[in-house]
Design an enzyme around this catalytic site. Structure first.
Site, PDB file in Angstrom:
ATOM      1  N   LEU A 194      17.260  16.532  -0.216  1.00 13.68           N
ATOM      2  CA  LEU A 194      15.989  16.572  -1.020  1.00 13.68           C
ATOM      3  C   LEU A 194      15.228  15.207  -0.803  1.00 13.68           C
ATOM      4  O   LEU A 194      15.298  14.448  -1.590  1.00 13.68           O
ATOM      5  CB  LEU A 194      16.635  16.421  -2.548  1.00 13.68           C
ATOM      6  CG  LEU A 194      17.519  17.546  -2.905  1.00 13.68           C
ATOM      7  CD1 LEU A 194      17.779  17.546  -4.420  1.00 13.68           C
ATOM      8  CD2 LEU A 194      16.877  18.874  -2.470  1.00 13.68           C
TER       9      LEU A 194
ATOM     10  N   THR B 182      12.175  24.721  17.580  1.00 12.01           N
ATOM     11  CA  THR B 182      10.508  24.784  17.814  1.00 12.01           C
ATOM     12  C   THR B 182      10.372  25.063  19.043  1.00 12.01           C
ATOM     13  O   THR B 182      11.057  24.564  20.003  1.00 12.01           O
ATOM     14  CB  THR B 182      10.218  23.404  17.156  1.00 12.01           C
ATOM     15  OG1 THR B 182       8.556  23.535  17.197  1.00 12.01           O
ATOM     16  CG2 THR B 182      10.578  22.122  17.816  1.00 12.01           C
ATOM     17  N   ASP B 183       9.055  25.872  19.143  1.00  9.57           N
ATOM     18  CA  ASP B 183       8.420  25.765  20.553  1.00  9.57           C
ATOM     19  C   ASP B 183       7.878  24.449  20.969  1.00  9.57           C
ATOM     20  O   ASP B 183       7.460  24.509  22.114  1.00  9.57           O
ATOM     21  CB  ASP B 183       7.569  27.137  20.549  1.00  9.57           C
ATOM     22  CG  ASP B 183       6.231  26.747  19.484  1.00  9.57           C
ATOM     23  OD1 ASP B 183       6.421  25.765  18.811  1.00  9.57           O
ATOM     24  OD2 ASP B 183       5.363  27.466  19.443  1.00  9.57           O
ATOM     25  N   GLU B 184       7.595  23.579  20.230  1.00  5.35           N
ATOM     26  CA  GLU B 184       6.952  22.419  20.613  1.00  5.35           C
ATOM     27  C   GLU B 184       7.745  21.502  21.564  1.00  5.35           C
ATOM     28  O   GLU B 184       7.335  20.583  22.144  1.00  5.35           O
ATOM     29  CB  GLU B 184       6.795  21.509  19.229  1.00  5.35           C
ATOM     30  CG  GLU B 184       5.972  22.197  18.201  1.00  5.35           C
ATOM     31  CD  GLU B 184       5.298  21.332  17.019  1.00  5.35           C
ATOM     32  OE1 GLU B 184       5.270  20.185  17.209  1.00  5.35           O
ATOM     33  OE2 GLU B 184       5.150  21.940  16.149  1.00  5.35           O
TER      34      GLU B 184
ATOM     35  N   TYR C 175       8.276  14.056  17.066  1.00  2.00           N
ATOM     36  CA  TYR C 175       9.123  15.107  16.452  1.00  2.00           C
ATOM     37  C   TYR C 175       9.543  16.089  17.300  1.00  2.00           C
ATOM     38  O   TYR C 175      10.684  16.397  17.436  1.00  2.00           O
ATOM     39  CB  TYR C 175       8.001  15.856  15.552  1.00  2.00           C
ATOM     40  CG  TYR C 175       8.467  17.317  15.136  1.00  2.00           C
ATOM     41  CD1 TYR C 175       9.717  17.349  14.324  1.00  2.00           C
ATOM     42  CD2 TYR C 175       7.869  18.388  15.710  1.00  2.00           C
ATOM     43  CE1 TYR C 175      10.073  18.753  13.950  1.00  2.00           C
ATOM     44  CE2 TYR C 175       8.181  19.613  15.318  1.00  2.00           C
ATOM     45  CZ  TYR C 175       9.344  19.711  14.565  1.00  2.00           C
ATOM     46  OH  TYR C 175       9.603  21.173  13.916  1.00  2.00           O
TER      47      TYR C 175
ATOM     48  N   SER D 254      12.459  14.542  19.279  1.00  2.00           N
ATOM     49  CA  SER D 254      13.646  14.510  18.544  1.00  2.00           C
ATOM     50  C   SER D 254      14.337  16.052  18.490  1.00  2.00           C
ATOM     51  O   SER D 254      15.649  16.009  18.593  1.00  2.00           O
ATOM     52  CB  SER D 254      13.607  13.974  17.238  1.00  2.00           C
ATOM     53  OG  SER D 254      12.781  14.775  16.340  1.00  2.00           O
ATOM     54  N   LYS D 255      13.560  16.969  18.314  1.00  8.93           N
ATOM     55  CA  LYS D 255      14.043  18.433  18.329  1.00  8.93           C
ATOM     56  C   LYS D 255      14.573  18.589  19.699  1.00  8.93           C
ATOM     57  O   LYS D 255      15.860  19.262  19.879  1.00  8.93           O
ATOM     58  CB  LYS D 255      13.202  19.592  17.981  1.00  8.93           C
ATOM     59  CG  LYS D 255      12.544  19.339  16.497  1.00  8.93           C
ATOM     60  CD  LYS D 255      13.502  19.402  15.438  1.00  8.93           C
ATOM     61  CE  LYS D 255      13.815  21.054  15.507  1.00  8.93           C
ATOM     62  NZ  LYS D 255      14.917  21.488  14.341  1.00  8.93           N
TER      63      LYS D 255
ATOM     64  N   LYS E  71       1.221  20.381   5.679  1.00  9.06           N
ATOM     65  CA  LYS E  71       0.919  21.315   7.101  1.00  9.06           C
ATOM     66  C   LYS E  71      -0.521  22.156   6.912  1.00  9.06           C
ATOM     67  O   LYS E  71      -0.869  22.494   5.824  1.00  9.06           O
ATOM     68  CB  LYS E  71       2.087  22.382   7.240  1.00  9.06           C
ATOM     69  CG  LYS E  71       3.528  21.755   7.214  1.00  9.06           C
ATOM     70  CD  LYS E  71       3.865  21.231   8.425  1.00  9.06           C
ATOM     71  CE  LYS E  71       5.007  20.415   8.435  1.00  9.06           C
ATOM     72  NZ  LYS E  71       6.461  20.820   8.278  1.00  9.06           N
TER      73      LYS E  71
ATOM     74  N   PRO F  58      -3.154  11.971  17.863  1.00  5.05           N
ATOM     75  CA  PRO F  58      -2.674  11.310  19.255  1.00  5.05           C
ATOM     76  C   PRO F  58      -1.538  12.383  20.030  1.00  5.05           C
ATOM     77  O   PRO F  58      -0.608  12.808  19.115  1.00  5.05           O
ATOM     78  CB  PRO F  58      -2.013   9.923  18.975  1.00  5.05           C
ATOM     79  CG  PRO F  58      -2.415   9.528  17.471  1.00  5.05           C
ATOM     80  CD  PRO F  58      -2.626  10.905  16.655  1.00  5.05           C
TER      81      PRO F  58
END
Ligand code: NAD
Ligand code: TYD
Length: 348
Positions: free
Chosen positions: A37, A131-133, A156, A159-160, A195, A289
């Protein structure tokens, strides 16, 4: 899959997934939802589920970074399957303060993998939501496939990417029965209004500025969240152990087109008091950035092997999403004010 651990089930996609599993799918087991949470997790998203599925739904407020607690939960609830959503998920936050991304997305995933490894014979499936990122940024042409090399550009996505590599290593080294899905941008109900889509809906409705980064021509592929949920469940049931599946909406759009579309639909529903078209609220602001230019997904593998295809059209999905946010103003106000954090303290 009798006792499924779902992490991050109080967030946007996790809450939609739990709702889908219990109310629409053929899943018959019990769900144990572990969520810390954070600002992004809201148990109110599942308040009705907690009532309606008392015997099949358990919520535990806990942190996946606490390895000892994760072990206890696996033991106490005889966990046999895992669907791992919990993450810090917002690129802009990762640029300002990456620490929590490293902890939750990497160390948290590692703790879950260790808990699963120590009782591997009981685990039938560990599915990781990614993610696709992780693939980086595309030019004007081409698509990400499952074999595109990883080239993450933000803290982000890095890290994924790390967590995806850990998943792979636990499959290759220990034979842990895992699958990974790398999905494009989701939209729909219960998304935290930081988002792009919910932020633009809410600012647009209020008549405040609509901040578009850079020239607004960055491209994302958008998928309605329920279609993502269906893809995840399909992969969990029928996906081949050790495999990665890309999930996409076949719906590439420039950010500016989406924002203009939202403006026009809002104008149609309810004009601003001064009758200005909402497109006039659009403000081009300093670029993010390291901003990835374009994402596009080739999901042929998931389509061919597991017969999944996105069902919602963007035109319908975006209207439904706008209507959901307008119909749930109380939820929005509470989430934006942080008021639900007080409610959490009182309840959990
Ligand atoms: P979200 O930010 O809405 O929800 C994340 C949830 O994880 C929250 O409920 C939060 O409280 C919980 N959480 C965070 N840290 C935790 C911790 N240490 N321990 C336990 N719980 C913790 O995110 P989302 O948009 O629902 O994304 C879910 C997953 O899907 C993430 O792994 C994300 O990387 C991935 N993903 C998201 C998108 C997207 O468009 N939103 C696209 C592809 C993949
Ligand atoms: P976002 O929803 O943060 O998802 P992601 O960065 O993971 O793709 O952003 C989607 C796109 O919209 C991205 O290109 C950044 C852009 N964007 C804006 O132009 N303005 C905003 O206020 C936000 C939040 C995003």
């Amino acid at each position: 899959m009798q006792n499924m651990l779902i992490t991050g089930g109080c967030g946007f996609i996790g809450a939609n997934f739990i709702r889908y599993l219990l109310t629409e799918s053929d899943f018959k087991g019990r769900i144990v939802n572990v969520d810390k949470l954070t600002y992004a997790g809201n148990p109110e998203n599942l308040a009705d589920i907690e009532n309606d599925f008392e015997n099949r739904y358990v919520f535990i407020k806990d942190d996946i970074c606490d390895g000892i607690r994760m072990n206890e939960i696996f033991e106490n609830y005889a966990i046999d399957s895992i669907c791992h959503f919990a993450a810090e998920s917002h690129v802009d936050r990762s640029i300002v303060q990456p620490d929590a991304f490293i902890q939750t997305n990497i160390v948290g995933t590692f703790n879950l993998l260790e808990a699963a490894r120590s009782r591997q014979s009981q685990i039938t499936r560990f599915h990781h939501i990614s993610t696709d990122e992780v693939y980086g940024s595309l030019g004007q042409e081409g698509y990400f496939t499952e074999t595109t090399p990883y080239k993450p550009n933000s803290p982000y996505s890095a890290s994924k990417a790390s967590s995806d590599h850990l998943m792979r290593a636990y499959y290759k080294t220990y034979g842990l029965p895992m699958t990974i899905s790398n999905c494009s941008n989701n939209y729909g109900p219960y998304q935290f209004p930081e988002k792009l889509i919910p932020l633009m809906i809410l600012n647009g409705f209020e008549g405040t500025s609509l901040p578009v980064y850079g020239d607004g021509r960055n491209v994302r592929d958008w998928l309605y969240v329920t279609d993502h949920c269906k893809a995840i469940w399909t992969i969990m049931k029928h996906g081949k152990t050790g495999e990665v599946y890309n999930v996409g909406g076949d719906n590439e759009m420039e950010n500016i087109t989406i924002v203009e579309m939202i403006c026009d639909i809002l104008d149609e529903i309810n004009k601003l008091s001064d009758h200005r078209p909402r497109r006039e609220l659009i403000t081009f602001v300093k670029d993010r950035p390291g901003h990835d230019r374009r994402y596009a997904i080739d999901f042929t593998k998931l389509n061919r092997e597991l017969d999944w295809t996105p069902e919602a059209s963007f035109e319908t999905g975006i209207r439904d999403t706008i209507e959901w946010y307008l119909a749930n103003r109380k939820w929005v106000e509470r989430v934006k004010s942080g008021e639900y954090q007080d409610w959490i303290k009182a309840h959990y």
